[in-house]
Motif scaffolding. Structure first.
Motif, PDB file in Angstrom:
ATOM      1  N   GLU A 224       0.857  -1.185   0.000  1.00 51.48           N
ATOM      2  CA  GLU A 224       0.000   0.000   0.000  1.00 51.48           C
ATOM      3  C   GLU A 224       0.888   1.228   0.000  1.00 51.48           C
ATOM      4  N   ALA A 225       0.979   1.858  -1.169  1.00 48.86           N
ATOM      5  CA  ALA A 225       1.811   3.041  -1.346  1.00 48.86           C
ATOM      6  C   ALA A 225       1.120   3.945  -2.368  1.00 48.86           C
ATOM      7  N   PRO A 226       0.140   4.727  -1.934  1.00 52.35           N
ATOM      8  CA  PRO A 226      -0.712   5.468  -2.854  1.00 52.35           C
ATOM      9  C   PRO A 226       0.027   6.416  -3.796  1.00 52.35           C
ATOM     10  N   THR A 227       1.177   6.939  -3.392  1.00 53.49           N
ATOM     11  CA  THR A 227       1.888   7.895  -4.242  1.00 53.49           C
ATOM     12  C   THR A 227       2.916   7.236  -5.152  1.00 53.49           C
ATOM     13  N   LEU A 228       3.056   5.908  -5.054  1.00 56.94           N
ATOM     14  CA  LEU A 228       4.056   5.201  -5.849  1.00 56.94           C
ATOM     15  C   LEU A 228       3.398   4.406  -6.974  1.00 56.94           C
ATOM     16  N   ALA A 229       4.188   4.093  -7.974  1.00 53.37           N
ATOM     17  CA  ALA A 229       3.695   3.316  -9.118  1.00 53.37           C
ATOM     18  C   ALA A 229       3.353   1.892  -8.681  1.00 53.37           C
ATOM     19  N   ASP A 230       2.444   1.268  -9.399  1.00 58.01           N
ATOM     20  CA  ASP A 230       2.122  -0.140  -9.147  1.00 58.01           C
ATOM     21  C   ASP A 230       3.403  -0.962  -9.284  1.00 58.01           C
ATOM     22  N   GLY A 231       3.595  -1.895  -8.406  1.00 53.97           N
ATOM     23  CA  GLY A 231       4.772  -2.758  -8.461  1.00 53.97           C
ATOM     24  C   GLY A 231       6.013  -2.159  -7.827  1.00 53.97           C
ATOM     25  N   ALA A 232       5.912  -0.968  -7.256  1.00 56.04           N
ATOM     26  CA  ALA A 232       7.084  -0.291  -6.699  1.00 56.04           C
ATOM     27  C   ALA A 232       7.767  -1.101  -5.592  1.00 56.04           C
ATOM     28  N   CYS A 233       7.002  -1.885  -4.853  1.00 57.45           N
ATOM     29  CA  CYS A 233       7.593  -2.632  -3.735  1.00 57.45           C
ATOM     30  C   CYS A 233       8.503  -3.761  -4.200  1.00 57.45           C
ATOM     31  N   MET A 234       8.319  -4.223  -5.433  1.00 59.01           N
ATOM     32  CA  MET A 234       9.181  -5.283  -5.956  1.00 59.01           C
ATOM     33  C   MET A 234      10.138  -4.784  -7.040  1.00 59.01           C
ATOM     34  N   ASP A 235       9.715  -3.794  -7.828  1.00 58.84           N
ATOM     35  CA  ASP A 235      10.518  -3.343  -8.966  1.00 58.84           C
ATOM     36  C   ASP A 235      11.872  -2.779  -8.545  1.00 58.84           C
ATOM     37  N   GLY A 236      11.913  -2.038  -7.463  1.00 52.73           N
ATOM     38  CA  GLY A 236      13.168  -1.429  -7.022  1.00 52.73           C
ATOM     39  C   GLY A 236      13.759  -2.110  -5.806  1.00 52.73           C
ATOM     40  N   LEU A 237      13.529  -3.406  -5.674  1.00 49.86           N
ATOM     41  CA  LEU A 237      13.985  -4.140  -4.499  1.00 49.86           C
ATOM     42  C   LEU A 237      15.491  -4.378  -4.546  1.00 49.86           C
ATOM     43  N   GLN A 238      16.181  -3.942  -3.500  1.00 47.69           N
ATOM     44  CA  GLN A 238      17.627  -4.111  -3.370  1.00 47.69           C
ATOM     45  C   GLN A 238      17.883  -4.978  -2.134  1.00 47.69           C
ATOM     46  N   LEU A 239      18.448  -6.152  -2.335  1.00 43.71           N
ATOM     47  CA  LEU A 239      18.615  -7.116  -1.252  1.00 43.71           C
ATOM     48  C   LEU A 239      20.081  -7.287  -0.896  1.00 43.71           C
ATOM     49  N   SER A 240      20.339  -7.443   0.409  1.00 43.89           N
ATOM     50  CA  SER A 240      21.697  -7.710   0.885  1.00 43.89           C
ATOM     51  C   SER A 240      21.606  -8.475   2.196  1.00 43.89           C
ATOM     52  N   THR A 241      22.741  -9.006   2.630  1.00 43.42           N
ATOM     53  CA  THR A 241      22.780  -9.741   3.894  1.00 43.42           C
ATOM     54  C   THR A 241      24.088  -9.468   4.619  1.00 43.42           C
ATOM     55  N   ARG A 242      24.033  -9.505   5.933  1.00 45.63           N
ATOM     56  CA  ARG A 242      25.219  -9.433   6.783  1.00 45.63           C
ATOM     57  C   ARG A 242      25.403 -10.760   7.523  1.00 45.63           C
ATOM     58  N   THR A 243      24.693 -11.770   7.058  1.00 42.54           N
ATOM     59  CA  THR A 243      24.729 -13.075   7.712  1.00 42.54           C
ATOM     60  C   THR A 243      25.240 -14.107   6.717  1.00 42.54           C
ATOM     61  N   LYS A 244      25.371 -15.332   7.196  1.00 41.03           N
ATOM     62  CA  LYS A 244      25.743 -16.416   6.292  1.00 41.03           C
ATOM     63  C   LYS A 244      24.545 -16.903   5.485  1.00 41.03           C
ATOM     64  N   VAL A 245      23.364 -16.419   5.813  1.00 33.67           N
ATOM     65  CA  VAL A 245      22.128 -16.786   5.116  1.00 33.67           C
ATOM     66  C   VAL A 245      21.978 -15.881   3.891  1.00 33.67           C
ATOM     67  N   GLU A 246      21.780 -16.485   2.740  1.00 36.88           N
ATOM     68  CA  GLU A 246      21.613 -15.744   1.497  1.00 36.88           C
ATOM     69  C   GLU A 246      20.198 -15.137   1.456  1.00 36.88           C
ATOM     70  N   LEU A 247      20.084 -13.894   0.998  1.00 42.01           N
ATOM     71  CA  LEU A 247      18.786 -13.246   0.812  1.00 42.01           C
ATOM     72  C   LEU A 247      18.621 -12.991  -0.685  1.00 42.01           C
ATOM     73  N   ILE A 248      17.577 -13.594  -1.265  1.00 38.75           N
ATOM     74  CA  ILE A 248      17.352 -13.477  -2.708  1.00 38.75           C
ATOM     75  C   ILE A 248      15.922 -13.007  -2.964  1.00 38.75           C
ATOM     76  N   GLY A 249      15.666 -12.557  -4.192  1.00 41.22           N
ATOM     77  CA  GLY A 249      14.318 -12.098  -4.513  1.00 41.22           C
ATOM     78  C   GLY A 249      14.068 -12.008  -5.970  1.00 41.22           C
TER      79      GLY A 249
END
Length: 143
Positions: free
Chosen positions: A118-143
């Motif tokens: 829910e982001a009324p001022t953002l484009a549809d798909g904004a929560c996934m389109d600009g997703l930047q993932l990183s980790t500081r653990t030994k567990v991989e974070l992917i998307g």
């Protein structure tokens, strides 16, 4: 001389603060999600995330469909992580405890999609389109 030294010390202290503000102002467009920690809890494993909304507008509600894989690459569970509201350019920490799961048993975490964005001022798909993932653990974070 002492006055100049004091002014120099004040200026030196102000530089890191200025740098921190500059970093917040230069947040890349999108959502930055960092898996910051995986710590044993009484009932399982607590995953800690640092999230920064790099958009100009707020995200009022964000829920990610998340898949936890074991160390052998098998799906352990599919769950929803409710990240709540995310104001622009402000870091937020969110924690989720995975019951009956040992941290050493997690191989990777997949952000499978945005169940709620829910982001009324953002484009549809904004929560996934600009997703930047990183980790500081030994567990991989992917998307």
């Amino acid at each position: 001389m002492k006055r100049l030294s004091a002014l120099g010390a004040i200026a030196a202290l102000a530089l890191p603060m200025h740098g921190a503000h500059a970093q917040e102002a230069d947040v890349a467009p999108g959502l930055a999600v960092e898996l910051n920690g995986a710590a044993p809890a009484e009932t399982g494993c607590t995953l800690s995330f640092v999230v920064v909304n790099g958009y100009d507008g707020p995200v009022d509600q964000l829920v990610f469909e998340t898949v936890i894989f074991d160390a052998d690459g098998q799906v352990d569970r599919l769950t929803l992580f409710d990240f709540g509201s995310l104001p622009p350019a402000r870091p937020r920490v969110r924690q989720f405890t995975m019951p009956d799961l040992e941290c050493d048993g997690i191989g990777r975490v997949l952000i499978n999609g945005a169940s709620t964005c829910e982001a009324p001022t953002l484009a549809d798909g904004a929560c996934m389109d600009g997703l930047q993932l990183s980790t500081r653990t030994k567990v991989e974070l992917i998307g």
